[in-house]
Design a protein around this motif. Structure first.
Motif, PDB file in Angstrom:
ATOM      1  N   THR A 290      -0.209   8.234 -28.164  1.00  0.00           N
ATOM      2  CA  THR A 290      -1.430   7.412 -28.403  1.00  0.00           C
ATOM      3  C   THR A 290      -2.360   7.462 -27.344  1.00  0.00           C
ATOM      4  O   THR A 290      -3.394   6.652 -27.246  1.00  0.00           O
ATOM      5  CB  THR A 290      -0.715   5.929 -28.472  1.00  0.00           C
ATOM      6  N   LEU A 291      -2.081   8.075 -26.297  1.00  0.00           N
ATOM      7  CA  LEU A 291      -2.878   7.993 -25.053  1.00  0.00           C
ATOM      8  C   LEU A 291      -3.978   9.200 -25.078  1.00  0.00           C
ATOM      9  O   LEU A 291      -4.151   9.870 -23.782  1.00  0.00           O
ATOM     10  CB  LEU A 291      -2.015   7.979 -23.784  1.00  0.00           C
ATOM     11  N   GLN A 292      -4.401   9.887 -26.002  1.00  0.00           N
ATOM     12  CA  GLN A 292      -5.351  10.927 -25.900  1.00  0.00           C
ATOM     13  C   GLN A 292      -6.540  10.290 -25.349  1.00  0.00           C
ATOM     14  O   GLN A 292      -7.233   9.590 -26.030  1.00  0.00           O
ATOM     15  CB  GLN A 292      -5.762  11.486 -27.361  1.00  0.00           C
ATOM     16  N   PRO A 293      -7.033  10.720 -24.297  1.00  0.00           N
ATOM     17  CA  PRO A 293      -8.399  10.171 -23.508  1.00  0.00           C
ATOM     18  C   PRO A 293      -9.598  10.284 -24.535  1.00  0.00           C
ATOM     19  O   PRO A 293      -9.501  11.750 -25.116  1.00  0.00           O
ATOM     20  CB  PRO A 293      -8.707  11.192 -22.376  1.00  0.00           C
ATOM     21  N   SER A 294     -10.212   9.373 -24.785  1.00  0.00           N
ATOM     22  CA  SER A 294     -11.439   9.285 -25.835  1.00  0.00           C
ATOM     23  C   SER A 294     -12.561   8.407 -25.455  1.00  0.00           C
ATOM     24  O   SER A 294     -12.178   7.415 -24.816  1.00  0.00           O
ATOM     25  CB  SER A 294     -10.653   8.987 -27.170  1.00  0.00           C
ATOM     26  N   TRP A 295     -13.593   9.035 -25.214  1.00  0.00           N
ATOM     27  CA  TRP A 295     -14.664   8.112 -24.894  1.00  0.00           C
ATOM     28  C   TRP A 295     -15.542   7.796 -26.235  1.00  0.00           C
ATOM     29  O   TRP A 295     -16.683   7.384 -25.908  1.00  0.00           O
ATOM     30  CB  TRP A 295     -15.718   8.911 -23.959  1.00  0.00           C
ATOM     31  N   ALA A 296     -14.890   7.875 -27.286  1.00  0.00           N
ATOM     32  CA  ALA A 296     -15.846   7.598 -28.500  1.00  0.00           C
ATOM     33  C   ALA A 296     -16.214   6.180 -28.487  1.00  0.00           C
ATOM     34  O   ALA A 296     -17.239   5.947 -29.434  1.00  0.00           O
ATOM     35  CB  ALA A 296     -14.779   7.966 -29.693  1.00  0.00           C
ATOM     36  N   GLN A 297     -15.439   5.216 -27.989  1.00  0.00           N
ATOM     37  CA  GLN A 297     -15.850   3.838 -28.213  1.00  0.00           C
ATOM     38  C   GLN A 297     -17.274   3.527 -27.057  1.00  0.00           C
ATOM     39  O   GLN A 297     -17.743   2.430 -27.167  1.00  0.00           O
ATOM     40  CB  GLN A 297     -14.876   3.022 -27.660  1.00  0.00           C
ATOM     41  N   GLY A 298     -17.537   4.475 -26.462  1.00  0.00           N
ATOM     42  CA  GLY A 298     -18.803   4.066 -25.444  1.00  0.00           C
ATOM     43  C   GLY A 298     -18.542   5.025 -24.071  1.00  0.00           C
ATOM     44  O   GLY A 298     -17.349   5.533 -23.886  1.00  0.00           O
ATOM     45  N   ARG A 299     -19.703   5.088 -23.427  1.00  0.00           N
ATOM     46  CA  ARG A 299     -19.656   5.944 -22.112  1.00  0.00           C
ATOM     47  C   ARG A 299     -19.095   5.045 -21.161  1.00  0.00           C
ATOM     48  O   ARG A 299     -19.138   4.008 -20.737  1.00  0.00           O
ATOM     49  CB  ARG A 299     -20.997   6.346 -21.856  1.00  0.00           C
ATOM     50  N   ALA A 300     -18.141   5.937 -20.253  1.00  0.00           N
ATOM     51  CA  ALA A 300     -17.186   5.400 -19.262  1.00  0.00           C
ATOM     52  C   ALA A 300     -18.394   5.187 -18.159  1.00  0.00           C
ATOM     53  O   ALA A 300     -19.229   5.943 -17.873  1.00  0.00           O
ATOM     54  CB  ALA A 300     -16.297   6.319 -18.755  1.00  0.00           C
ATOM     55  N   PHE A 301     -18.258   3.763 -17.303  1.00  0.00           N
ATOM     56  CA  PHE A 301     -18.923   3.665 -16.370  1.00  0.00           C
ATOM     57  C   PHE A 301     -18.124   2.965 -15.208  1.00  0.00           C
ATOM     58  O   PHE A 301     -17.026   2.194 -15.396  1.00  0.00           O
ATOM     59  CB  PHE A 301     -20.292   2.830 -16.661  1.00  0.00           C
ATOM     60  N   ARG A 302     -18.671   2.965 -13.937  1.00  0.00           N
ATOM     61  CA  ARG A 302     -17.873   2.245 -12.668  1.00  0.00           C
ATOM     62  C   ARG A 302     -18.743   1.112 -12.416  1.00  0.00           C
ATOM     63  O   ARG A 302     -19.870   0.917 -12.380  1.00  0.00           O
ATOM     64  CB  ARG A 302     -17.843   3.086 -11.762  1.00  0.00           C
ATOM     65  N   ARG A 303     -17.731   0.005 -12.496  1.00  0.00           N
ATOM     66  CA  ARG A 303     -18.108  -1.468 -12.129  1.00  0.00           C
ATOM     67  C   ARG A 303     -18.493  -1.476 -10.638  1.00  0.00           C
ATOM     68  O   ARG A 303     -18.380  -0.550  -9.836  1.00  0.00           O
ATOM     69  CB  ARG A 303     -17.317  -2.439 -12.575  1.00  0.00           C
ATOM     70  N   LEU A 304     -19.113  -2.689 -10.439  1.00  0.00           N
ATOM     71  CA  LEU A 304     -19.412  -2.953  -8.815  1.00  0.00           C
ATOM     72  C   LEU A 304     -18.526  -2.801  -7.889  1.00  0.00           C
ATOM     73  O   LEU A 304     -18.366  -2.725  -6.810  1.00  0.00           O
ATOM     74  CB  LEU A 304     -20.369  -4.135  -8.858  1.00  0.00           C
ATOM     75  N   ASP A 305     -17.305  -3.126  -8.338  1.00  0.00           N
ATOM     76  CA  ASP A 305     -16.029  -3.389  -7.616  1.00  0.00           C
ATOM     77  C   ASP A 305     -15.148  -1.795  -7.661  1.00  0.00           C
ATOM     78  O   ASP A 305     -14.208  -1.872  -7.000  1.00  0.00           O
ATOM     79  CB  ASP A 305     -15.152  -4.561  -8.000  1.00  0.00           C
ATOM     80  N   GLY A 306     -15.706  -0.913  -8.271  1.00  0.00           N
ATOM     81  CA  GLY A 306     -15.253   0.320  -8.176  1.00  0.00           C
ATOM     82  C   GLY A 306     -14.116   0.642  -9.480  1.00  0.00           C
ATOM     83  O   GLY A 306     -13.873   1.701  -9.681  1.00  0.00           O
ATOM     84  N   SER A 307     -13.955  -0.443 -10.295  1.00  0.00           N
ATOM     85  CA  SER A 307     -13.035  -0.389 -11.436  1.00  0.00           C
ATOM     86  C   SER A 307     -13.835   0.497 -12.463  1.00  0.00           C
ATOM     87  O   SER A 307     -15.098   0.485 -12.476  1.00  0.00           O
ATOM     88  CB  SER A 307     -12.630  -1.665 -11.983  1.00  0.00           C
ATOM     89  N   ILE A 308     -13.069   1.047 -13.472  1.00  0.00           N
ATOM     90  CA  ILE A 308     -13.665   1.756 -14.585  1.00  0.00           C
ATOM     91  C   ILE A 308     -13.811   1.179 -15.865  1.00  0.00           C
ATOM     92  O   ILE A 308     -12.472   0.554 -16.169  1.00  0.00           O
ATOM     93  CB  ILE A 308     -12.882   3.323 -14.713  1.00  0.00           C
ATOM     94  N   GLU A 309     -14.939   1.062 -16.739  1.00  0.00           N
ATOM     95  CA  GLU A 309     -14.620   0.525 -17.995  1.00  0.00           C
ATOM     96  C   GLU A 309     -15.188   1.675 -18.960  1.00  0.00           C
ATOM     97  O   GLU A 309     -16.101   2.533 -18.541  1.00  0.00           O
ATOM     98  CB  GLU A 309     -15.832  -0.680 -18.112  1.00  0.00           C
ATOM     99  N   CYS A 310     -14.208   1.851 -19.945  1.00  0.00           N
ATOM    100  CA  CYS A 310     -14.418   3.003 -20.878  1.00  0.00           C
ATOM    101  C   CYS A 310     -14.687   2.450 -22.268  1.00  0.00           C
ATOM    102  O   CYS A 310     -14.352   3.415 -23.199  1.00  0.00           O
ATOM    103  CB  CYS A 310     -13.172   4.098 -20.772  1.00  0.00           C
TER     104      CYS A 310
END
Length: 497
Positions: A290-310
């Motif tokens: 169930t862990l196939q990397p996919s960015w279909a839900q939106g483009r990944a970006f890095r938050r100000l604190d360095g964490s990733i939102e995908c």
């Protein structure tokens, strides 16, 4: 803060009462009748102060003073010793509290654990919730009555007449007092005076200990009708809070765990939430299929604190997770509730034991969240898990819980909470009255305790009475300044920060 309508009602009510009192006393027709009515009922009125005094309790005080003379002698002598010790201890405590306050004024860090002050100034609506005012005033009145009861019984035992007992209200604060016959009080020895003056703080200390014992014994006393140790029972959920909603908590739910931290009582609840703040966010064991990397839900970006939102910002059910696969760090947007269903907590891939019949190994996935944000899974059977995403203290303020679960459906959930809360206020306020009244300060019991103590101990060394009074005056001046500094800085700390 205190609601403005409440302040307006209190001030308006006092203004109405005082203006009515002034008009009646200035009226030629009603003055004598009104003053006679007040005098017959022992009432006296001044701005923001209402006082009631009566002698109907004098007979009860006399009976209490004759119960067992020898036992009462030992009782009030013990109070004398406690009063002297507490007078010295209160000064040490106030000095320490003043040092802590000054340290906090020069530091930006909030006091935690052992650094918290033992004594704090309480301001209703600021550091005392308005919902707790009934407990506060009830416990304060009870502590004041027990305090004055000690003075009254001790005075009668020492052959000092009690003119009356009364209660008063100053603005909104209730209190009690006893009126002693001063001539008799001046005729007895300083040691006898000490027994009378120390009886108030002694009874406050005893009440504090009694309430503390009752608090510890409450689970045993309520055992036939309330059970404990099976979890933390929800008694209130703040509407619109993070715990409210169809998948949230309800009154009557029993919280048994926060992730892998077991909750057996309210203390465990607070400990688990505190641990979640200071510990890294745990992961969850999920099948790698169930862990196939996919960015279909939106483009990944890095938050100000360095964490990733995908995940897409519009998604209410999906969350971005990170995981290690083939020495690389990857991210995947996954449906949270479906993914966490039946999964166990992990810290690394080594904690996930794959099923031998499953061809795909399990991996440890961790929510990719901001620094202080946590994903917490609450267990409250038989309902499905509640999922919380946010700052853990927000969850702590969103619900009220109790250790006591009713054994029968008709029992009130709030009865143990009310009893427990009231006992806690009695412990705090009665103990505080014992400490504050012991301080050698003008207008407090400590003033008379110090004067009697100096008369009993310095009479052989300082024969001049005026010198003894001068020594007492400077000691009282120092104690008053110490108490005033604590109150002033305490008020500033509470209201200005």
């Amino acid at each position: 803060m205190i609601p403005v309508p409440v302040v307006v009602c209190v001030l308006g009510g006092w203004c109405f009462v005082y203006l009515t009192d002034v008009l009646l006393k200035s009226s030629v027709s009603y003055r004598h009748g009104y003053e006679a009515w007040l005098g017959a009922r022992g009432l006296s009125l001044s701005p923001f102060h209402l006082r009631w005094q009566t002698s109907i309790f004098n007979r009860i005080f006399s009976r209490c003073a004759r119960i067992n003379p020898h036992a009462l002698y030992l009782w009030f002598t013990s109070g004398l010793v406690f009063g002297i010790v507490s007078m010295c201890g209160s000064v040490v405590l106030l000095v320490r509290t003043l040092q802590q306050t000054l340290h906090q004024m020069t530091s930006d860090q909030e006091p935690q654990g052992a650094n918290q002050q033992t004594l704090q100034v309480v301001v209703p609506g600021v550091n005392l919730p308005v919902s707790q005012l009934a407990y506060f005033f009830s416990a304060l009145l009870l502590s004041g009555v027990i305090h004055e009861l000690g003075h009254a019984v001790a005075a009668i035992r020492e052959q000092v007449r009690v003119n009356g007992f009364g209660v008063f209200v100053f603005v909104v604060y209730p209190g009690a007092f006893v009126d002693l016959f001063t001539t008799h009080l001046n005729l007895i020895s300083p040691v006898q005076q000490l027994r009378i003056f120390c009886a108030g703080v002694w009874h406050n200390f005893v009440l504090c200990v009694a309430a503390l014992c009752f608090l510890f014994l409450l689970p045993v006393l309520l055992f036939p009708v309330y059970s404990t140790g099976s979890g933390a029972l929800v008694t209130e959920v703040v509407q619109g809070s993070s715990a409210d909603g169809p998948r949230g908590l309800y009154v009557g739910d029993m919280v048994t765990a926060l992730e892998d931290c077991d909750v057996r009582n309210v203390d465990d609840w607070h400990s688990c939430l505190t641990a979640s703040i200071h510990s890294p966010q745990p992961g969850y064991c999920v099948s790698s299929l169930t862990l196939q990397p996919s960015w279909a839900q939106g483009r990944a970006f890095r938050r100000l604190d360095g964490s990733i939102e995908c995940c897409s910002n519009n998604s209410l059910t999906d969350l971005c997770f990170s995981f290690s696969k083939l020495q690389a760090r990857e991210f995947a947007c996954l449906p949270v509730r479906k993914m966490l269903s039946g999964s166990s907590v992990c810290r690394s891939n080594a904690d996930c034991h794959s099923n031998p019949d499953d061809q795909s190994p399990s991996l440890c996935v961790t929510p990719s969240l901001e620094n202080q944000t946590r994903l917490i899974r609450l267990t409250h059977p038989p309902n499905s898990h509640m999922l919380f995403v946010g700052y853990p203290p927000h969850l702590q303020y969103a619900v009220s819980l109790t250790n006591f679960a009713p054994r029968f459906g008709f029992l009130n959930l709030d009865l143990p909470v009310v009893t427990e809360t009231f006992c806690k206020y009695v412990v705090s306020l009665s103990g505080a009255l014992a400490v504050v009244n012991s301080v050698p300060c003008f207008a407090l019991d400590g003033q008379w305790m110090l004067s009697a103590l100096l008369e009993a101990t310095l009479i052989t060394m300082v024969r001049d009475r005026q010198r003894r009074e001068l020594i007492g005056f400077f000691l009282l001046l120092g104690g008053s300044a110490l108490l005033a500094a604590n109150v002033a800085l305490g008020l500033w700390m509470v209201t200005a920060r």
